[in-house]
Design a protein around this motif. Structure first.
Motif, PDB file in Angstrom:
ATOM      1  N   VAL A  70     -11.376  -1.523 -12.549  1.00 42.75           N
ATOM      2  CA  VAL A  70      -9.984  -1.169 -12.267  1.00 42.75           C
ATOM      3  C   VAL A  70      -9.935  -0.540 -10.877  1.00 42.75           C
ATOM      4  CG1 VAL A  70      -7.899  -0.076 -13.137  1.00 42.75           C
ATOM      5  CG2 VAL A  70      -9.744  -0.625 -14.726  1.00 42.75           C
ATOM      6  N   LEU A  71      -9.046  -1.054 -10.037  1.00 41.46           N
ATOM      7  CA  LEU A  71      -8.894  -0.564  -8.669  1.00 41.46           C
ATOM      8  C   LEU A  71      -7.582   0.177  -8.519  1.00 41.46           C
ATOM      9  CD1 LEU A  71      -9.422  -0.451  -5.575  1.00 41.46           C
ATOM     10  CD2 LEU A  71      -8.428  -2.755  -5.443  1.00 41.46           C
ATOM     11  N   LEU A  72      -7.658   1.378  -7.978  1.00 45.76           N
ATOM     12  CA  LEU A  72      -6.476   2.120  -7.543  1.00 45.76           C
ATOM     13  C   LEU A  72      -6.549   2.169  -6.017  1.00 45.76           C
ATOM     14  CD1 LEU A  72      -5.241   5.546  -8.985  1.00 45.76           C
ATOM     15  CD2 LEU A  72      -5.070   4.972  -6.577  1.00 45.76           C
ATOM     16  N   TYR A  73      -5.625   1.481  -5.352  1.00 45.69           N
ATOM     17  CA  TYR A  73      -5.614   1.449  -3.886  1.00 45.69           C
ATOM     18  C   TYR A  73      -4.730   2.587  -3.397  1.00 45.69           C
ATOM     19  CZ  TYR A  73      -5.279  -0.344   0.877  1.00 45.69           C
ATOM     20  OH  TYR A  73      -5.320  -0.477   2.251  1.00 45.69           O
ATOM     21  N   ALA A  74      -5.361   3.703  -3.024  1.00 42.38           N
ATOM     22  CA  ALA A  74      -4.635   4.936  -2.724  1.00 42.38           C
ATOM     23  C   ALA A  74      -3.590   4.787  -1.623  1.00 42.38           C
ATOM     24  CB  ALA A  74      -5.635   6.045  -2.379  1.00 42.38           C
ATOM     25  N   PRO A  75      -3.850   4.067  -0.511  1.00 46.86           N
ATOM     26  CA  PRO A  75      -2.824   3.985   0.539  1.00 46.86           C
ATOM     27  C   PRO A  75      -1.486   3.436   0.063  1.00 46.86           C
ATOM     28  CG  PRO A  75      -4.941   3.248   1.394  1.00 46.86           C
ATOM     29  CD  PRO A  75      -5.110   3.428  -0.089  1.00 46.86           C
ATOM     30  N   TYR A  76      -1.494   2.582  -0.956  1.00 45.61           N
ATOM     31  CA  TYR A  76      -0.233   2.044  -1.455  1.00 45.61           C
ATOM     32  C   TYR A  76       0.673   3.164  -1.958  1.00 45.61           C
ATOM     33  CZ  TYR A  76       3.063  -0.503  -4.410  1.00 45.61           C
ATOM     34  OH  TYR A  76       4.205  -0.992  -4.993  1.00 45.61           O
ATOM     35  N   PHE A  77       0.100   4.120  -2.649  1.00 44.40           N
ATOM     36  CA  PHE A  77       0.885   5.241  -3.162  1.00 44.40           C
ATOM     37  C   PHE A  77       1.108   6.304  -2.081  1.00 44.40           C
ATOM     38  CE2 PHE A  77      -1.375   3.377  -6.800  1.00 44.40           C
ATOM     39  CZ  PHE A  77      -0.299   3.048  -7.600  1.00 44.40           C
ATOM     40  N   HIS A  78       0.120   6.530  -1.241  1.00 45.89           N
ATOM     41  CA  HIS A  78       0.212   7.573  -0.223  1.00 45.89           C
ATOM     42  C   HIS A  78       1.255   7.258   0.848  1.00 45.89           C
ATOM     43  CE1 HIS A  78      -4.076   9.412  -0.887  1.00 45.89           C
ATOM     44  NE2 HIS A  78      -3.380   9.289  -2.002  1.00 45.89           N
ATOM     45  N   ARG A  79       1.522   5.957   1.060  1.00 47.27           N
ATOM     46  CA  ARG A  79       2.445   5.555   2.135  1.00 47.27           C
ATOM     47  C   ARG A  79       3.718   4.909   1.591  1.00 47.27           C
ATOM     48  NH1 ARG A  79       1.272   5.618   7.745  1.00 47.27           N
ATOM     49  NH2 ARG A  79      -0.770   6.588   8.080  1.00 47.27           N
ATOM     50  N   ASP A  80       4.099   5.246   0.388  1.00 47.62           N
ATOM     51  CA  ASP A  80       5.278   4.636  -0.234  1.00 47.62           C
ATOM     52  C   ASP A  80       6.551   5.333   0.258  1.00 47.62           C
ATOM     53  OD1 ASP A  80       7.292   3.611  -1.872  1.00 47.62           O
ATOM     54  OD2 ASP A  80       5.932   3.345  -3.553  1.00 47.62           O
ATOM     55  N   ASP A  81       7.181   4.765   1.283  1.00 49.67           N
ATOM     56  CA  ASP A  81       8.369   5.394   1.870  1.00 49.67           C
ATOM     57  C   ASP A  81       9.617   5.203   1.028  1.00 49.67           C
ATOM     58  OD1 ASP A  81       8.741   2.705   2.338  1.00 49.67           O
ATOM     59  OD2 ASP A  81       8.452   2.847   4.511  1.00 49.67           O
ATOM     60  N   ARG A  82       9.493   4.486  -0.102  1.00 44.78           N
ATOM     61  CA  ARG A  82      10.623   4.385  -1.021  1.00 44.78           C
ATOM     62  C   ARG A  82      10.720   5.618  -1.900  1.00 44.78           C
ATOM     63  NH1 ARG A  82       8.428  -0.988  -3.702  1.00 44.78           N
ATOM     64  NH2 ARG A  82       6.656   0.455  -3.686  1.00 44.78           N
ATOM     65  N   HIS A  83       9.625   6.342  -2.063  1.00 42.02           N
ATOM     66  CA  HIS A  83       9.606   7.478  -2.972  1.00 42.02           C
ATOM     67  C   HIS A  83       9.153   8.779  -2.319  1.00 42.02           C
ATOM     68  CE1 HIS A  83       9.169   3.897  -5.625  1.00 42.02           C
ATOM     69  NE2 HIS A  83       9.995   4.570  -6.388  1.00 42.02           N
ATOM     70  N   LEU A  84       8.466   8.705  -1.206  1.00 38.85           N
ATOM     71  CA  LEU A  84       7.950   9.905  -0.545  1.00 38.85           C
ATOM     72  C   LEU A  84       8.763  10.226   0.700  1.00 38.85           C
ATOM     73  CD1 LEU A  84       4.091   9.282  -0.636  1.00 38.85           C
ATOM     74  CD2 LEU A  84       5.411  10.807  -2.120  1.00 38.85           C
ATOM     75  N   ARG A  85       9.136  11.472   0.831  1.00 40.61           N
ATOM     76  CA  ARG A  85       9.766  11.927   2.068  1.00 40.61           C
ATOM     77  C   ARG A  85       8.748  11.889   3.209  1.00 40.61           C
ATOM     78  NH1 ARG A  85       9.237  16.407   4.688  1.00 40.61           N
ATOM     79  NH2 ARG A  85       8.091  17.382   2.964  1.00 40.61           N
ATOM     80  N   ASP A  86       9.163  11.358   4.340  1.00 40.46           N
ATOM     81  CA  ASP A  86       8.318  11.332   5.539  1.00 40.46           C
ATOM     82  C   ASP A  86       6.937  10.750   5.215  1.00 40.46           C
ATOM     83  OD1 ASP A  86       7.860  11.713   8.239  1.00 40.46           O
ATOM     84  OD2 ASP A  86       7.193  13.787   8.020  1.00 40.46           O
ATOM     85  N   ALA A  87       6.940   9.601   4.542  1.00 40.06           N
ATOM     86  CA  ALA A  87       5.681   9.008   4.079  1.00 40.06           C
ATOM     87  C   ALA A  87       4.744   8.669   5.228  1.00 40.06           C
ATOM     88  CB  ALA A  87       5.966   7.753   3.259  1.00 40.06           C
ATOM     89  N   HIS A  88       5.286   8.354   6.403  1.00 33.04           N
ATOM     90  CA  HIS A  88       4.455   7.953   7.538  1.00 33.04           C
ATOM     91  C   HIS A  88       4.372   9.046   8.604  1.00 33.04           C
ATOM     92  CE1 HIS A  88       4.449   4.043   5.704  1.00 33.04           C
ATOM     93  NE2 HIS A  88       5.765   3.981   5.763  1.00 33.04           N
TER      94      HIS A  88
END
Length: 442
Positions: free
Chosen positions: A343-361
């Motif tokens: 099972v792979l969890l690709y962390a950048p997908y969640f860490h850079r989700d600008d649909r849900h995170l304020r100031d994701a980038h």
């Protein structure tokens, strides 16, 4: 009646994930970074593209986890935040961190480490790690010894940078390795570059996992060196704490130490990247200096600077692929995952989700000081029961290093990627190409 299988990606979509996400990540080096591959990823913006690929795949397969059509291997990827959290919460059973890929890579230098262990022996080794590393305490009980080590090495590094006129990554890494050797083994190991060279050699082999034969003689010699250090441990070192700690059956203490040397390496990378951001982001630098100037903890507990390391790791995770392997069939809402499924969890997908995170980038350490992102899988040190046991110690040392630099010096970026606080930060920060200049704080 058997349960339905999980959704399965088409061969084309599996290929997109393998070529656009897995291959560039592995090429950079899962165990030790390859500078040329990091430079290429930065130049072609491969990590940003990888996040875009995962987003597209997730939109096509909204339920999951998603099984991939991979020959000779049962493999899945988690795409929804609730699935990512469930995966980490259910580790090490039924989702073991001892995946086949991880075993193949890490066994080059630590075949009996806790990360590769299952069952009762894993419990014994994990307990030993947690005891030595003070996992449950923000400030390690040897902080009064460790923080001065960091300050001494940063002072020397800055003095050398002032004489030479610049501070490249290689010089910072040399100083950081001195910190690591003194913390782990004591002052006598400060200049023992041969020991560091041995594990670097073995880690480079680990990058190739199954594809490279093990250097058994080199590994045996390296582990003997570690065992000798534990047998004659210097007071005030992690080795001394390890030597004195009670050990259960199968603890293999010498096999637990290499992970510290391994994990502290990317911690230095995160610190240098945070310095690069401070050098280009005046507001973040001002906040860091306010904390350093007002500190009454002796640099033992610096919340904003610790948060800055976490933010550096969110933006540029040093462990972008978190791997697990199912120990038995597991029921999910949308079907059954088979046993022995990676099972792979690709962390950048969640860490850079600008649909849900304020100031994701952007660089926003404040997110780590509030509960605004609670429940979202921001996992720079993994999470759940198998969260990195050295997390708090890493944050102690790295925040002290940041304070030592920004408290009395002005870093500037002489060469390297352009970072602009008014624009999105790049998906890859090539620390190998960054050269800082440092001058006394004005």
């Amino acid at each position: 009646m058997s349960s339905p299988a999980l959704p399965t990606a088409s061969a084309l979509d599996t290929g997109r994930l393998l070529l656009g996400v897995f291959l560039p990540t592995v090429a950079k080096g899962p165990i030790i970074r390859r500078p040329w591959a990091v430079a290429l990823a930065a130049r072609l913006d491969l990590d940003t593209r990888a996040v875009g690929i995962v987003r597209t795949i997730h939109a096509k397969y909204p339920t999951g986890p998603l099984l991939l059509k991979v020959p000779l291997r049962k493999q899945a990827i988690v795409l929804a935040p609730e699935d990512a959290n469930a995966l980490l919460a259910a580790s090490p059973e039924p989702f073991s961190p001892a995946s086949s890929e991880k075993k193949a890579a890490l066994s080059h230098f630590q075949p009996h480490n806790v990360l590769l262990s299952r069952g009762p022996v894993r419990t014994v080794r994990r307990a030993l790690q947690e005891q030595v590393l003070d996992t449950d305490h923000p400030v390690h009980h040897l902080a009064d010894r460790f923080v001065p080590v960091v300050e001494e090495e940063m002072r020397q590094l800055l003095a050398e940078a002032a004489r030479g006129g610049s501070l490249p990554w290689d010089d910072f890494l040399d100083a950081w390795y001195r910190v690591v050797r003194r913390v782990v083994f004591g002052d006598h190991a400060r200049d023992d570059k041969d020991l560091t060279a041995m594990i670097i050699r073995l880690r480079k082999d680990g990058n190739w996992a199954f594809l490279r034969p093990k250097r058994r003689k080199v590994r045996a010699a390296f582990l003997r060196r570690v065992a000798d250090e534990l047998a004659d441990a210097e007071p005030g070192s992690l080795a001394a704490v390890m030597a004195a700690a009670p050990k259960g059956d199968g603890a293999e203490p010498a096999e637990q130490v290499p992970q510290w040397l391994f994990a502290f390496d990317p911690a230095g990378m995160a610190t240098f990247r945070a310095l690069t951001v401070f050098a280009t982001h005046p507001e973040a630098m001002a906040a860091a200096r306010r904390e350093a100037d007002a500190d009454t903890s002796g640099r033992r507990f610096l919340p904003y600077l610790r948060a800055s390391i976490l933010e550096s790791l969110r933006l540029w995770p040093t462990t972008p692929m978190i791997l697990r392997q199912s120990t038995r069939p597991v029921e999910w809402a949308d079907g059954t995952m088979p046993a022995d499924c990676g099972v792979l969890l690709y962390a950048p997908y969640f860490h850079r989700d600008d649909r849900h995170l304020r100031d994701a980038h952007g660089f926003s350490p404040e997110r780590w000081l509030t509960d605004e992102d609670d429940g979202w899988p921001l996992v720079p040190f993994s999470d759940g029961p198998v969260v990195c046991p050295g997390k708090q110690l890493v944050l102690l040392l790295t925040s002290a290093a940041l304070a030592s630099v920004v408290g009395d010096h002005d870093p500037r970026v002489e060469r390297g990627q352009h970072l602009d606080p008014s624009h999105a930060l790049p998906g890859t920060l090539d620390n190998y190409s960054v050269v800082l200049s440092v001058s006394p704080r004005s």
